[in-house]
Design a protein around this motif. Structure first.
Motif, short mmCIF file in Angstrom:
data_model
loop_
_atom_site.label_atom_id
_atom_site.label_comp_id
_atom_site.label_asym_id
_atom_site.label_seq_id
_atom_site.Cartn_x
_atom_site.Cartn_y
_atom_site.Cartn_z
N ALA A 55 36.45 27.38 35.49
CA ALA A 55 35.99 28.66 34.86
C ALA A 55 35.40 29.33 35.98
CB ALA A 55 35.34 28.63 33.51
N LEU A 56 35.31 30.22 36.44
CA LEU A 56 34.86 31.14 37.53
C LEU A 56 34.41 32.56 37.17
CD1 LEU A 56 37.47 30.33 40.35
CD2 LEU A 56 35.21 28.81 39.88
N ALA A 57 33.25 33.18 37.49
CA ALA A 57 32.74 34.42 37.37
C ALA A 57 32.14 34.85 38.45
CB ALA A 57 32.14 34.59 36.14
N GLY A 58 32.35 36.13 38.93
CA GLY A 58 31.65 36.80 40.24
C GLY A 58 31.42 38.05 39.96
N ILE A 59 30.31 38.54 40.66
CA ILE A 59 30.05 39.96 40.88
C ILE A 59 29.87 40.40 42.34
CG2 ILE A 59 28.24 41.49 40.28
CD1 ILE A 59 27.34 39.62 37.82
N VAL A 60 30.18 41.55 42.66
CA VAL A 60 30.14 42.20 43.71
C VAL A 60 30.07 43.64 43.43
CG1 VAL A 60 32.87 42.47 44.13
CG2 VAL A 60 31.48 42.81 45.88
N MET A 64 32.43 43.07 37.76
CA MET A 64 32.42 41.59 37.62
C MET A 64 33.89 41.21 37.10
SD MET A 64 30.07 39.61 34.74
CE MET A 64 30.49 37.94 34.31
N ALA A 65 34.48 39.82 37.23
CA ALA A 65 35.45 39.58 36.96
C ALA A 65 35.47 38.08 36.84
CB ALA A 65 36.73 40.00 38.12
N ALA A 66 36.25 37.59 35.97
CA ALA A 66 36.30 36.03 35.57
C ALA A 66 37.62 35.70 35.47
CB ALA A 66 35.50 36.04 34.05
N ASP A 74 42.38 22.29 46.19
CA ASP A 74 41.73 23.22 47.02
C ASP A 74 42.49 24.41 47.29
OD1 ASP A 74 39.50 23.72 48.76
OD2 ASP A 74 41.16 23.89 50.37
N ASP A 75 43.88 24.40 47.38
CA ASP A 75 44.77 25.52 47.77
C ASP A 75 44.50 26.42 46.44
OD1 ASP A 75 45.27 24.56 50.34
OD2 ASP A 75 47.48 23.88 49.49
N ALA A 76 44.74 25.95 45.37
CA ALA A 76 44.92 26.72 44.13
C ALA A 76 43.29 27.20 44.06
CB ALA A 76 45.17 25.73 42.91
N VAL A 77 42.36 26.61 44.19
CA VAL A 77 41.10 27.15 43.90
C VAL A 77 40.84 28.34 44.77
CG1 VAL A 77 38.72 26.70 44.20
CG2 VAL A 77 40.08 25.25 42.96
N ARG A 78 41.28 28.25 46.13
CA ARG A 78 41.18 29.14 47.24
C ARG A 78 41.79 30.63 46.82
NH1 ARG A 78 38.70 27.96 52.11
NH2 ARG A 78 38.23 25.62 52.41
N ALA A 79 43.05 30.31 46.33
CA ALA A 79 43.95 31.36 45.89
C ALA A 79 43.40 32.27 44.71
CB ALA A 79 45.40 31.04 45.83
N ALA A 80 42.78 31.26 43.75
CA ALA A 80 42.17 32.09 42.72
C ALA A 80 41.09 32.92 42.88
CB ALA A 80 41.87 30.92 41.61
N ILE A 81 40.26 32.42 43.94
CA ILE A 81 38.89 33.01 44.29
C ILE A 81 39.25 34.46 45.03
CG2 ILE A 81 36.73 32.96 45.79
CD1 ILE A 81 36.60 30.08 45.09
N GLY A 82 40.32 34.28 45.77
CA GLY A 82 40.77 35.56 46.49
C GLY A 82 41.34 36.48 45.48
N ALA A 83 41.94 36.11 44.54
CA ALA A 83 42.53 37.01 43.52
C ALA A 83 41.41 37.41 42.74
CB ALA A 83 43.54 36.46 42.53
N LEU A 84 40.54 36.59 42.25
CA LEU A 84 39.16 37.01 41.63
C LEU A 84 38.36 38.08 42.25
CD1 LEU A 84 37.66 36.56 39.09
CD2 LEU A 84 36.31 34.80 40.20
N PHE A 85 38.38 37.95 43.58
CA PHE A 85 37.51 39.20 44.56
C PHE A 85 38.21 40.36 44.15
CE2 PHE A 85 36.21 41.20 48.19
CZ PHE A 85 34.65 40.93 48.12
N ASP A 87 40.19 41.45 41.91
CA ASP A 87 39.98 41.95 40.63
C ASP A 87 38.75 42.28 40.34
OD1 ASP A 87 42.54 41.00 39.81
OD2 ASP A 87 41.86 39.21 38.99
N ALA A 88 37.58 41.90 40.88
CA ALA A 88 36.24 42.26 40.77
C ALA A 88 36.01 43.44 41.46
CB ALA A 88 35.16 41.23 41.35
N ARG A 89 36.55 43.79 42.65
CA ARG A 89 36.51 44.97 43.65
C ARG A 89 37.14 46.25 42.63
NH1 ARG A 89 35.02 44.79 48.99
NH2 ARG A 89 35.31 47.14 48.94
#
Length: 427
Positions: A55-60, A64-66, A74-85, A87-89
């Motif tokens: 479960a990930l949550a981030g603010i920029v 905020m997005a989660a 690793d590949d799945a996590v990197r892809a999810a973090i890119g999409a999360l960023f 979404d947050a923006r």
């Protein structure tokens, strides 16, 4: 913990910082279950499952997005973090957005290892009890399980919370049938740290559920409208208190629709009623949904409101003090009235198994169907009821509690007595 939940969370947090998040939170968890299933009054399956989650949550820039993912590669996590960023923006900017910081805890509780023989024995006990005492009951599905949750939460603000939580869970659902007559559906679900302490049917209210369901095969309407008392069983009490907890939490506090935001310290319920946490209950971790350690808390003390429960976001949005709470683990202390006397004090009313209120009006007015319920006449439990409505004001019900039973049912999430409440309208 094995790559290791801490490593998964730490790796994800580092990737989120690299992606450009100004604040981040990552929680890696693994839920392992071993269960013996039953279906149609027979043991059906022994199985084990493992579910991993990140479960990930981030603010920029105050946005905020989660997200959650079940693939920790690793590949799945990197892809999810890119999409999360991304979404947050594109999320709305909100100065109240913030993440857990400075939280430190290592939680260890409950039985850590499954005993398959014990699980099978408890399923056998349940089926033997059903055959002997409630043969008309059809247990359509159910299980006795051991569950173990391991988790590690890390945040860019220095939080590090570890959890190793073990517990047993018992769940049953079904109907009763006599000839061509069938009861309404009924169910029970609860947690326990010690299956050996009690017979299987004595956990989580299983025995009364089975006996009551058989009695519900023959149900009737009421002859006419009347005003009387309700005796709420613990599942119905949970609905009553769930409404109260909603009034004390983020949604109603932020919207300004809470009946109680300005009433801390005031009497909002009968003095017979108290409500406090037990965040070390079976299956409960003393951690809030937004990543804070949840210390013990009182909501009601002898009817007086002690705390509201805004999250970090709710606190920053409203200016109220943050009060972290766990996902469950609440109790109403037992009262002084034996259940038999509590029922015996009702001249005209109903014993309510489940209370279906929908969404009460902003002032607490509601009208709903009572389910798995029985007529009360002259202090005696009468026939089962069907198609009976009850109406009143839920805030008023809290004030109108007349008696609290000595007996309670403990499901882990709740430990609750029966309550008698007057002035309800039946139709």
């Amino acid at each position: 913990m094995s790559m290791d939940l801490h490593d998964h969370a730490e790796h994800a947090l580092a990737l989120m910082r690299t992606a450009g998040f100004e604040a981040a939170r990552a929680e890696a968890s693994r839920l392992h279950g071993t269960e013996v299933n039953l279906a149609h009054n027979e043991p059906s399956l022994l199985r084990s499952t493992t579910v991993e989650k990140l479960a990930l949550a981030g603010i920029v820039d105050g946005r905020m997005a989660a997200t959650e993912l079940s693939d920790l590669g690793d590949d799945a996590v990197r892809a999810a973090i890119g999409a999360l960023f991304t979404d947050a923006r594109s999320s709305p900017q909100d100065g109240a957005n913030a993440l857990s910081a400075g939280q430190q805890a290592e939680l260890l509780q409950g039985p850590q290892e499954a005993d398959e023989a014990l699980l099978a024995d408890k399923v056998a006990e349940l089926l033997e009890f059903r055959t002997r005492e409630t043969p008309a009951m059809m247990l359509e599905e159910g299980f006795v399980a051991h569950q173990r949750l391991e988790a590690r939460l890390l945040s860019s603000g220095g939080s590090s919370i570890g959890c190793r939580l073990g517990w047993h869970r018992l769940s049953l659902a079904g109907t009763a049938k006599i000839g061509l007559r069938t009861s309404s559906f009924n169910f029970v679900d609860g947690n326990s740290n010690d299956l050996r302490a009690l017979p299987a049917q004595a956990h989580a209210g299983i025995e009364p559920m089975l006996r009551d369901t058989v009695r519900q095969v023959d149900a009737q309407r009421i002859a006419a409208k009347f005003v009387g008392d309700v005796v709420l069983t613990p599942p119905a009490v949970a609905s009553l208190l769930g409404w109260l907890q909603g009034q004390l939490a983020d949604m109603h506090l932020i919207a300004g629709s809470s009946l109680y935001r300005e009433r801390v310290g005031e009497l909002i319920a009968a003095p017979l009623l108290s409500l406090k946490s037990r965040f070390d209950a079976p299956g409960i971790a003393a951690i809030s949904a937004d990543g804070f350690v949840a210390p013990p808390v009182e909501l009601l003390r002898a009817g007086r409101l002690i705390n509201l429960t805004p999250s970090l976001y709710g606190s920053r949005k409203t200016g109220l003090k943050q009060v972290p709470i766990a996902a469950g683990g609440w109790e109403v202390p037992a009262g002084d009235t034996p259940l038999a006397d509590l029922l015996g004090g009702v001249r005209h009313g109903a014993l309510v198994g489940r209370l279906s209120m929908g969404n009460p009006a902003p002032n607490g007015d509601f009208s709903g169907v009572i389910k798995n319920s029985f007529l009360l006449e002259g202090g005696s439990v009468g026939p089962a009821l069907r198609e009976v409505m009850v109406s009143g004001n839920i805030a008023r019900m809290l004030l109108d509690v007349q008696a609290v039973s000595r007996e309670r049912i403990d499901t882990g999430v709740w430990n609750l007595p029966w309550l008698r409440i007057g002035g309800m309208h039946f139709s």
